[in-house]
Design a protein around this motif. Structure first.
Motif, PDB file in Angstrom:
ATOM      1  N   PRO A   1       1.167  -1.184  -0.301  1.00  0.00           N
ATOM      2  CA  PRO A   1       0.297   0.147  -0.050  1.00  0.00           C
ATOM      3  C   PRO A   1       0.776   1.277   0.173  1.00  0.00           C
ATOM      4  CG  PRO A   1       0.046  -1.175   2.188  1.00  0.00           C
ATOM      5  CD  PRO A   1       0.705  -1.653   1.295  1.00  0.00           C
ATOM      6  N   TRP A   2       2.142   1.314   0.226  1.00  0.00           N
ATOM      7  CA  TRP A   2       2.467   2.367   0.585  1.00  0.00           C
ATOM      8  C   TRP A   2       4.004   2.813  -0.648  1.00  0.00           C
ATOM      9  CZ3 TRP A   2       3.659  -2.462   4.063  1.00  0.00           C
ATOM     10  CH2 TRP A   2       2.822  -1.863   5.006  1.00  0.00           C
TER      11      TRP A   2
ATOM     12  N   ARG B   1       0.371   9.293  -6.726  1.00  0.00           N
ATOM     13  CA  ARG B   1       0.936  10.893  -6.558  1.00  0.00           C
ATOM     14  C   ARG B   1       1.403  10.812  -7.448  1.00  0.00           C
ATOM     15  NH1 ARG B   1       3.903  11.785  -1.892  1.00  0.00           N
ATOM     16  NH2 ARG B   1       4.112  10.082  -1.246  1.00  0.00           N
ATOM     17  N   PHE B   2       2.419  10.282  -8.165  1.00  0.00           N
ATOM     18  CA  PHE B   2       3.267  11.393  -9.602  1.00  0.00           C
ATOM     19  C   PHE B   2       3.369  10.464 -10.600  1.00  0.00           C
ATOM     20  CE2 PHE B   2       5.878  11.500  -4.850  1.00  0.00           C
ATOM     21  CZ  PHE B   2       6.125  12.841  -5.117  1.00  0.00           C
ATOM     22  N   ARG B   3       1.142  10.355 -11.238  1.00  0.00           N
ATOM     23  CA  ARG B   3       0.925   8.945 -12.005  1.00  0.00           C
ATOM     24  C   ARG B   3       1.712  10.428 -13.276  1.00  0.00           C
ATOM     25  NH1 ARG B   3       3.096   5.711 -11.468  1.00  0.00           N
ATOM     26  NH2 ARG B   3       1.925   4.027 -13.566  1.00  0.00           N
TER      27      ARG B   3
ATOM     28  N   THR C   1      -0.551   0.946 -12.799  1.00  0.00           N
ATOM     29  CA  THR C   1       0.829   0.890 -11.784  1.00  0.00           C
ATOM     30  C   THR C   1       1.986   0.913 -12.062  1.00  0.00           C
ATOM     31  OG1 THR C   1       0.304  -1.302 -11.203  1.00  0.00           O
ATOM     32  CG2 THR C   1      -1.190   0.471  -9.824  1.00  0.00           C
ATOM     33  N   ASP C   2       2.827   1.203 -11.849  1.00  0.00           N
ATOM     34  CA  ASP C   2       4.107   0.560 -12.040  1.00  0.00           C
ATOM     35  C   ASP C   2       4.359  -0.983 -11.901  1.00  0.00           C
ATOM     36  OD1 ASP C   2       4.630   2.826 -11.116  1.00  0.00           O
ATOM     37  OD2 ASP C   2       6.674   2.595  -9.944  1.00  0.00           O
TER      38      ASP C   2
ATOM     39  N   THR D   1       9.521  13.486  -6.106  1.00  0.00           N
ATOM     40  CA  THR D   1      10.097  13.787  -4.803  1.00  0.00           C
ATOM     41  C   THR D   1      10.266  12.789  -3.828  1.00  0.00           C
ATOM     42  OG1 THR D   1       7.993  15.185  -4.726  1.00  0.00           O
ATOM     43  CG2 THR D   1       9.759  16.525  -5.649  1.00  0.00           C
ATOM     44  N   ASP D   2       9.716  11.563  -3.835  1.00  0.00           N
ATOM     45  CA  ASP D   2       9.145  10.770  -2.434  1.00  0.00           C
ATOM     46  C   ASP D   2       9.373   9.204  -3.207  1.00  0.00           C
ATOM     47  OD1 ASP D   2       9.197  10.105  -0.116  1.00  0.00           O
ATOM     48  OD2 ASP D   2       6.804  10.565  -0.440  1.00  0.00           O
TER      49      ASP D   2
END
Length: 293
Positions: free
Chosen positions: A102-103, A110-112, A121-122, A181-182
């Motif tokens: 989930p993390w 947030r970075f799509r 998804t990745d 950025t995260d």
């Protein structure tokens, strides 16, 4: 066949950079390791650091103690004499991974806008570009073979890993179009043909597949396998990922917090020629060694 000559260049006044090969391969890594070990054994005055990478290495030196030209001539001499080791004593390590956690999922959503395929998804994207039916099939391929740690760096303790399969079978996924950025701490990442584990939280551009509960960098060295060094991984380590579920992940995190968490680590001999001749047989042997009690 003679090996291609190493290409040297200087970085400023204090660094000598050597490109062993244009392509990433275990052959290039072993040759770079032979040359850097030969330099280390010379204990040259003025040589401050020697950093081995995937298919290159860099030497930091004090030009007041050793002239750049003199260092270059010595390294070229050692290059000509160095014989690449074809067998090394190393470790095989089982790293538990909660894939599709989930993390990293929250982070990637947030970075799509920075991703090649905002609708996936990745893991879904990685499965598609590698020809797998779904994310689970990709996870099976990712965790089904060992990985070779060819360098440690970028941030403290972060290992770069090369999948131990024939080149045409290697999983390859491009990095994000723009870096994030995260990235959650202990994220399992992938960029190009290399896998990694983000040792700390921070920026990053690799695709995110999951997280491990196993700390790999800890200045306080609270766990037994980190007592020898705050940085766990070393070049030459071999990694086998073990998929785990959320219950097993939470249990492992509780053990980390209690200071009782352990990794399965076994000593092993890795023979490059044996691997080149029979990758599947070599990988089967490595996994058998891993599970010897």
């Amino acid at each position: 066949m003679n090996a291609e000559p190493v290409r040297y260049s200087f970085g400023g006044d204090e660094h000598l950079f050597a490109e062993v090969s244009e392509s990433m391969s275990l052959e290039a890594f072993f040759r770079g390791m032979a040359i850097t070990r030969a330099v280390e054994q010379q204990a040259l005055p003025g040589v401050l650091d020697i950093c081995l990478a995937n298919a290159s290495f860099q030497i930091r030196f004090n030009p007041d103690e050793i002239a750049p030209k003199a260092l270059l001539e010595k390294v070229r001499e050692l290059e000509a004499e160095a014989t690449a080791e074809r067998s090394i004593q190393t470790r095989i390590i089982e790293i538990p991974v909660l894939y599709n956690d989930p993390w990293t999922h929250e982070t990637l959503m947030r970075f799509r806008d920075r991703h090649q395929d905002p609708s996936a998804t990745d893991l879904e994207y990685a499965a598609k570009v590698n020809g797998y039916a779904d994310a689970q099939a990709f996870i099976d391929a990712h965790s089904g073979t060992p990985w070779f740690v060819s360098m440690v760096g970028f941030v403290a303790g972060l290992p770069f890993m090369y999948q131990m399969v024939e080149r045409e079978q290697q999983l390859q996924v491009p990095k994000y179009l723009r870096p994030r950025t995260d990235t959650p701490k202990l994220t399992l990442g992938h960029g190009g043909c290399f896998g990694c584990i983000y040792s700390v939280r921070g920026a990053g551009g690799y695709q995110m597949f999951g997280v491990t509960p196993a700390p790999i960098y800890d200045p306080q060295q609270r766990l037994g396998y980190l007592k020898e060094s705050m940085v766990f991984f070393r070049s030459g380590d071999i990694v086998k990922f073990k998929p785990i579920d959320r219950e097993a992940y939470d249990q492992a995190v509780a053990e980390v917090e209690a200071g009782t968490f352990q990794l399965r680590i076994r000593p092993v001999t890795f023979d490059l020629d044996a691997f080149i001749q029979d990758p599947q047989g070599c990988n089967q042997h490595l996994q058998e060694v891993l599970h010897v009690d």
